[in-house]
Scaffold this motif. Structure first.
Motif, PDB file in Angstrom:
ATOM      1  N   HIS A  45       0.842  -1.195   0.000  1.00 48.02           N
ATOM      2  CA  HIS A  45       0.000   0.000   0.000  1.00 48.02           C
ATOM      3  C   HIS A  45       0.879   1.247   0.000  1.00 48.02           C
ATOM      4  O   HIS A  45       0.621   2.211  -0.737  1.00 48.02           O
ATOM      5  CB  HIS A  45      -0.908  -0.029   1.230  1.00 48.02           C
ATOM      6  CG  HIS A  45      -2.006   0.988   1.223  1.00 48.02           C
ATOM      7  ND1 HIS A  45      -1.789   2.315   1.523  1.00 48.02           N
ATOM      8  CD2 HIS A  45      -3.332   0.875   0.952  1.00 48.02           C
ATOM      9  CE1 HIS A  45      -2.930   2.974   1.443  1.00 48.02           C
ATOM     10  NE2 HIS A  45      -3.879   2.131   1.091  1.00 48.02           N
ATOM     11  N   ALA A  46       1.937   1.221   0.809  1.00 47.36           N
ATOM     12  CA  ALA A  46       2.862   2.359   0.858  1.00 47.36           C
ATOM     13  C   ALA A  46       3.562   2.555  -0.484  1.00 47.36           C
ATOM     14  O   ALA A  46       3.821   3.692  -0.901  1.00 47.36           O
ATOM     15  CB  ALA A  46       3.889   2.141   1.968  1.00 47.36           C
ATOM     16  N   LEU A  47       3.855   1.460  -1.169  1.00 51.57           N
ATOM     17  CA  LEU A  47       4.511   1.558  -2.476  1.00 51.57           C
ATOM     18  C   LEU A  47       3.586   2.222  -3.498  1.00 51.57           C
ATOM     19  O   LEU A  47       4.020   3.078  -4.280  1.00 51.57           O
ATOM     20  CB  LEU A  47       4.921   0.164  -2.955  1.00 51.57           C
ATOM     21  CG  LEU A  47       5.638   0.097  -4.309  1.00 51.57           C
ATOM     22  CD1 LEU A  47       6.957   0.861  -4.267  1.00 51.57           C
ATOM     23  CD2 LEU A  47       5.872  -1.359  -4.719  1.00 51.57           C
ATOM     24  N   VAL A  48       2.313   1.842  -3.496  1.00 51.23           N
ATOM     25  CA  VAL A  48       1.361   2.456  -4.426  1.00 51.23           C
ATOM     26  C   VAL A  48       1.161   3.930  -4.072  1.00 51.23           C
ATOM     27  O   VAL A  48       1.057   4.782  -4.959  1.00 51.23           O
ATOM     28  CB  VAL A  48       0.026   1.687  -4.418  1.00 51.23           C
ATOM     29  CG1 VAL A  48      -1.006   2.385  -5.299  1.00 51.23           C
ATOM     30  CG2 VAL A  48       0.235   0.251  -4.902  1.00 51.23           C
ATOM     31  N   GLU A  49       1.122   4.243  -2.790  1.00 51.06           N
ATOM     32  CA  GLU A  49       1.025   5.647  -2.385  1.00 51.06           C
ATOM     33  C   GLU A  49       2.228   6.440  -2.884  1.00 51.06           C
ATOM     34  O   GLU A  49       2.092   7.588  -3.316  1.00 51.06           O
ATOM     35  CB  GLU A  49       0.923   5.750  -0.864  1.00 51.06           C
ATOM     36  CG  GLU A  49      -0.447   5.422  -0.308  1.00 51.06           C
ATOM     37  CD  GLU A  49      -0.544   5.731   1.173  1.00 51.06           C
ATOM     38  OE1 GLU A  49       0.490   5.629   1.870  1.00 51.06           O
ATOM     39  OE2 GLU A  49      -1.645   6.080   1.628  1.00 51.06           O
ATOM     40  N   HIS A  50       3.404   5.824  -2.823  1.00 53.83           N
ATOM     41  CA  HIS A  50       4.600   6.504  -3.329  1.00 53.83           C
ATOM     42  C   HIS A  50       4.503   6.696  -4.842  1.00 53.83           C
ATOM     43  O   HIS A  50       4.908   7.741  -5.367  1.00 53.83           O
ATOM     44  CB  HIS A  50       5.850   5.699  -2.976  1.00 53.83           C
ATOM     45  CG  HIS A  50       7.126   6.357  -3.398  1.00 53.83           C
ATOM     46  ND1 HIS A  50       7.547   7.565  -2.893  1.00 53.83           N
ATOM     47  CD2 HIS A  50       8.068   5.984  -4.315  1.00 53.83           C
ATOM     48  CE1 HIS A  50       8.693   7.912  -3.457  1.00 53.83           C
ATOM     49  NE2 HIS A  50       9.028   6.974  -4.327  1.00 53.83           N
ATOM     50  N   ALA A  51       3.966   5.713  -5.533  1.00 56.58           N
ATOM     51  CA  ALA A  51       3.779   5.855  -6.981  1.00 56.58           C
ATOM     52  C   ALA A  51       2.861   7.033  -7.297  1.00 56.58           C
ATOM     53  O   ALA A  51       3.072   7.754  -8.277  1.00 56.58           O
ATOM     54  CB  ALA A  51       3.213   4.561  -7.564  1.00 56.58           C
ATOM     55  N   LEU A  52       1.856   7.250  -6.461  1.00 53.86           N
ATOM     56  CA  LEU A  52       0.949   8.388  -6.661  1.00 53.86           C
ATOM     57  C   LEU A  52       1.685   9.721  -6.592  1.00 53.86           C
ATOM     58  O   LEU A  52       1.238  10.709  -7.179  1.00 53.86           O
ATOM     59  CB  LEU A  52      -0.145   8.374  -5.590  1.00 53.86           C
ATOM     60  CG  LEU A  52      -1.474   7.714  -5.916  1.00 53.86           C
ATOM     61  CD1 LEU A  52      -2.340   7.649  -4.670  1.00 53.86           C
ATOM     62  CD2 LEU A  52      -2.208   8.453  -7.026  1.00 53.86           C
TER      63      LEU A  52
END
Length: 319
Positions: free
Chosen positions: A180-187
């Protein structure tokens, strides 16, 4: 607006209620201004108006102008004493909009009802969150209308509706919190060329997960993204697009494989609409280690007809 403000100043709640509920008063075109006036009234005056508006939520008013206006007006005055049945009415109104609309640029009842629902401690449904986010990005709503709503949403990390995003949202609960943190970083991927600070943080997030494992999860997501987004014409959700570009930028940082080359080429060639994602995929091919993306860039240079994309490919191939 002046007419409504005049009625407010006169202090006649019955006259104000009638003017707001009945057609022909002309205030609807300045709905946000009127809602702000109502929201700012003292609680005792809002309570009196709420009783009148709530009386028009009954079945006999369904389909009438007053019945349509009542839940929105009620939303504007309900702060501090909202009832469950009112929240249900606002939620139904918002869900109906989310079912019908990609984004909302003129119907300010979207924001009024969402604001009231949040004030009452209830979070909108995920599809409504998506509508709110898209409307904020694609419309020209004033900050004072949008920020009190968007700042309190606890919706999904991505908007549902794009097939690739739906796949990510379905897999994240199984993959776990670090993903989830990785996808947030992608955002939060920077526009244009990637920043080294973003790359460093991306690597820090992927290392504990296993870079190869991350790559093998991301490639199928991007395969789905190559088919286009959730809008009728294949456009991507504008809220999700930065995350998609972030995942594209992540691939060259991960162990290379033929699948990475293939999916990046597909993202250049296949999506129904050209977006900034196309250029991001070209740059990602150029950033693959050991020049692994160059053969694909050469192939694309002879197949892509879009002038800007062709120029980006030629620039990426320059020594």
């Amino acid at each position: 607006m002046e007419y409504v403000q005049g009625l407010v100043d006169e202090g006649d709640p019955a006259a104000l209620s009638r003017a707001l509920l009945l057609p022909g008063s002309g205030w609807w075109d300045d709905g946000l201004g009127v809602m702000a006036v109502l929201r700012g009234l003292p609680e005792d005056r809002r309570l009196g108006l709420a009783r009148s508006f709530a009386g028009h939520l009954t079945p006999e008013w369904i389909g009438t102008d007053a019945g349509k206006r009542a839940p929105v007006l009620l939303a504007a005055v309900s702060r501090g004493f909202a009832q469950r049945s009112w929240c249900d009415a606002w939620e139904a109104l918002l869900r109906d909009k989310a079912d019908r609309l990609w984004s909302c640029g003129t119907e300010d009842d979207l924001w009024t009802c969402a604001h009231a629902l949040l004030d009452a401690g209830r979070q909108p449904h995920d599809e409504v969150v998506g509508l709110l986010r898209r409307s904020a990005l694609e419309g020209s709503w004033p900050r004072e209308c949008v920020e009190p709503v968007l700042g309190r949403l606890r919706g999904p990390v991505l908007n549902p509706g794009d097939r690739w995003a739906d796949r990510v949202l379905a897999e994240l609960p199984v993959l776990g919190g670090p993903w989830h943190a990785l996808v947030e970083h992608a955002l939060r991927a920077p526009a244009g060329r990637p920043a080294r600070s973003w790359d460093r943080r991306a690597l820090a997030l992927t290392d504990p997960l296993g870079p190869g494992r991350v790559r093998d999860a991301v490639i199928p997501w991007l395969d789905l993204a190559a088919e286009g987004g959730g809008r009728d014409d294949g456009a991507y959700d504008p809220y999700n697009l930065p995350a998609l570009m972030g995942l594209v930028r992540l691939l060259p940082l991960l162990p290379p494989c033929p699948g990475s080359v293939r999916v990046l080429g597909t993202l250049v060639e296949r999506p129904p609409l050209r977006t900034s994602l196309t250029g991001a995929a070209v740059r990602a091919l150029a950033r693959l280690p050991h020049d692994l993306g160059r053969p694909e860039l050469h192939r694309l240079s002879s197949r892509v007809g879009h002038k800007l994309t062709r120029r980006q490919i030629h620039e990426a191939l320059e020594p």
